[in-house]
Write a protein that holds these residues in place. Structure first.
Motif, PDB file in Angstrom:
ATOM      1  N   MET A 588      -0.402 -32.237  10.132  1.00  0.00           N
ATOM      2  CA  MET A 588      -1.796 -32.328   9.718  1.00  0.00           C
ATOM      3  C   MET A 588      -1.983 -33.235   8.497  1.00  0.00           C
ATOM      4  O   MET A 588      -2.770 -32.944   7.597  1.00  0.00           O
ATOM      5  N   SER A 591      -5.497 -34.419   7.929  1.00  0.00           N
ATOM      6  CA  SER A 591      -6.513 -33.378   7.750  1.00  0.00           C
ATOM      7  C   SER A 591      -7.239 -33.544   6.421  1.00  0.00           C
ATOM      8  O   SER A 591      -6.792 -34.256   5.519  1.00  0.00           O
ATOM      9  N   GLY A 605      -7.846 -30.228  10.885  1.00  0.00           N
ATOM     10  CA  GLY A 605      -7.533 -31.396  11.672  1.00  0.00           C
ATOM     11  C   GLY A 605      -7.947 -31.144  13.104  1.00  0.00           C
ATOM     12  O   GLY A 605      -8.620 -30.154  13.404  1.00  0.00           O
TER      13      GLY A 605
END
Length: 612
Positions: A588, A591, A605
């Motif tokens: 992630m 994210s 994410g």
């Protein structure tokens, strides 16, 4: 509460003071029984009436204490269900939900911890999900059911050792007393050791009942003879019952052995050692003798061949149970890992010589912490609690000393075996704490303590028969210790809600409609539990701090491709956030932060980043 405890102690003293009231003249002890015989009949009747009243009050007082402790534990979970909730406890509920869905008692679709859950709390929680889908209700009902079963099993094994009335109630109160927060968690809220406690009591109960021969209602001596029968030979029907009981015990030993080494180390090896010790060192002390309630002895021909028969009857079932539990453990170690996912105990070896002293200090410290002794944050009130806990340990040592030194006069065969069973179990556990390279945790003393509680009951029973003020002091400390835990542990645990800091991010996840995400273990399962299973959380953080699934108390399905599509979150404590920003947690990375508070942050994410 203190007034009630004082009143209970006074009732206990009232019960005992007429049994044996010693006073010293020179070097002699004159028992008040002699003076009582000189009293007139009317006065004697009045004193006997008062004695009976005091006995009833003592029995009632100890029964109220035991019931109060049980009710307080249940009430704690009713009114403060999140205070001690954590991921280990939450994961057991999630596992039970999975087992209910599959209609099984064990599953290959779950990453277990170091032990395969064979005889465990899931046996109660799994069928409850047929009645409700509420995690909290299932957990509450399972606590009540398991704790009731624990009390019932203790009641029956206490009767087997002739622990009755006040002795039974007070010893049960000591079993139920939350001496420390971890004891409360492990035994009565998380129920991690409750099933083992129930099994231990049932194994002890039926192990000693295997030796019962003769007709129903006949008294059977430990030397193998029956009252009313000249030949002393068991009837065929009774032999069949013995065989059936032993077969069922062996099957039970095999089943619990499938879960791992726990029962072999804590139950069957110490039991076998206890029987061997009794066989070798009680041989010349009438191993077959049973003391009756009136103090007389039956089966005096317990020596010789009659004693040999008694010894074999105790030794053979112990050997059989150890063998079948060992077979179950070998299957757990060699076969079951092919079908079920659970970790082994790791590389456990011996500590270096220069570490032994520190390990010894740690093992002794664990005993103090087990009974609730506090090393930090001690206020004047908790200084009194600490003093009481030291007195409790001292009284426990006194109980063991008295029962061990006077075992030939006070204890019959099975009670001696129980005493030896405790000694060998404790010594084995203590040596492993000192010399093996494993974590030192005071919960490992629970299997020893549940046996010690039975010895408390035997000691209190003997106090009733012939009391002295030192014995009364021990009983008073026991009553005070059990009652004080209502304040020192339960009441203190009501003041801190461990999940309160989670309510903020839980509201955010629910409002935003998240149903899948990541977190470190201590934030993962507990988040899923608080969401009542509506949000699936995968634990991250494998070995060597690499980013990988933490395959520990989580469904395997969560890690399979295609399980989840759409937005995904990662929940981190403030202290863990740096691992994501610095790339230690590599998933992630695209994210963005969508939530933060004083304790936690959430990044979002898209898609599933991590799976097997």
């Amino acid at each position: 509460m203190l007034i009630w405890v004082y009143y209970t102690i006074i009732c206990a003293a009232g019960e005992f003071r007429l049994v044996c009231f010693p006073f010293r003249v020179g070097n002699c002890i004159i028992i008040s029984e002699y003076a009582t015989q000189k009293m007139g009949n009317e006065r004697m009747e009045k004193r006997q009436t008062q004695l009976n009243i005091d006995k009833r009050l003592f029995h009632i007082g100890t029964a109220v204490l035991a019931v109060l402790l049980f009710a307080a534990i249940v009430a704690f979970w009713v009114f403060y269900p999140d205070n001690l909730m954590h991921s280990d406890m939450a994961a057991e509920v999630i596992l039970a939900k999975l087992l209910n869905k599959e209609g099984a008692l064990v599953t290959p679709n779950w990453y277990y911890s170091t032990e395969l859950r064979v005889v465990y709390s899931q046996l109660v929680m799994m069928p409850l999900f047929w009645l409700t889908s509420d995690f909290g209700v299932v957990k509450l009902v399972s606590i009540i059911v398991l704790n009731v079963l624990c009390c019932v099993s203790y009641y029956f094994v206490a009767k087997e050792f002739d622990i009755k009335k006040g002795a039974m109630w007070l010893s049960l109160a000591l079993l139920l007393a939350p001496l420390s927060t971890e004891y409360l968690d492990m035994m009565f809220l998380g129920n991690f050791y409750t099933a083992q406690t129930i099994c231990t009591y049932l194994f002890l109960l039926f192990y000693f009942r295997v030796h019962t021969v003769g007709k129903v209602g006949e008294r059977v001596t430990e030397g193998g003879e029956r009252s009313g029968e000249s030949d002393g030979k068991p009837m065929a029907a009774d032999s069949k019952k013995q065989i059936v009981t032993l077969v069922l015990l062996c099957i039970g030993a095999f089943i619990v052995g499938l879960s791992g080494v726990r029962y072999l180390a804590n139950m069957f090896l110490p039991l076998l050692a206890a029987v061997c010790w009794a066989y070798l060192f009680d041989r010349n002390d009438s191993f077959g003798v049973v003391k009756t309630d009136k103090g007389s002895e039956e089966g005096k021909n317990g020596r010789g061949m009659a004693w040999l028969g008694s010894g074999v009857r105790y030794a053979f079932p112990a050997i059989a149970l150890t063998f079948f539990c060992g077979v179950g453990w070998m299957l757990n170690a060699k076969v079951l890992p092919k079908y079920y996912s659970f970790a082994d105990m790791g590389e456990v070896g011996f500590v270096r010589a220069d570490e032994i002293l520190e390990r010894l200090k740690g093992a002794l410290t664990m005993i103090l912490e087990f009974v609730g002794f506090r090393f930090t944050g001690v206020t004047p009130r908790f200084a009194c609690v600490n003093a009481l806990r030291i007195a409790f340990i001292a009284c426990s040592v006194i109980v063991l000393f008295v029962l061990t030194v006077h075992r030939k006069e006070l204890l019959n065969v099975k009670e001696r075996i129980l005493l030896y069973f405790f000694h060998f179990g404790f010594i084995l556990n203590f040596l492993m704490e000192v010399f093996l390279t494993k974590d030192q945790e005071y919960r490992y003393y629970i299997p020893n303590y549940i046996v010690l509680v039975l010895l408390y009951g035997i000691f209190i029973r003997e106090c009733v028969k012939k009391a002295t003020w030192p014995k009364l002091f021990v009983v008073a400390v026991f009553a005070l210790t059990a009652a004080s835990t209502l304040y020192s542990e339960l009441w203190q645990d009501t003041k801190y809600n461990d999940c309160e800091k989670r309510y903020g991010y839980m509201a955010f996840l629910t409002e935003q409609g998240y149903d899948y995400g990541y977190a470190t273990f201590w934030n993962g399962p507990v988040t899923e539990y608080l969401a009542n299973g509506e949000i699936h959380v995968v634990s991250v953080g494998g070995e060597a701090h690499e980013t990988e699934p933490y395959r520990w108390l989580v469904p395997k399905a969560y890690l399979k491709p295609g399980f989840h599509e759409g937005k995904t979150f990662i929940l981190l404590a403030r202290t863990e956030e740096v691992a994501l920003t610095e790339g230690v947690i590599s998933i992630m990375q695209d994210s963005e932060k969508v939530y933060e508070d004083e304790y936690y942050v959430i990044y979002e994410g898209s898609g599933m980043y991590l799976y097997d």
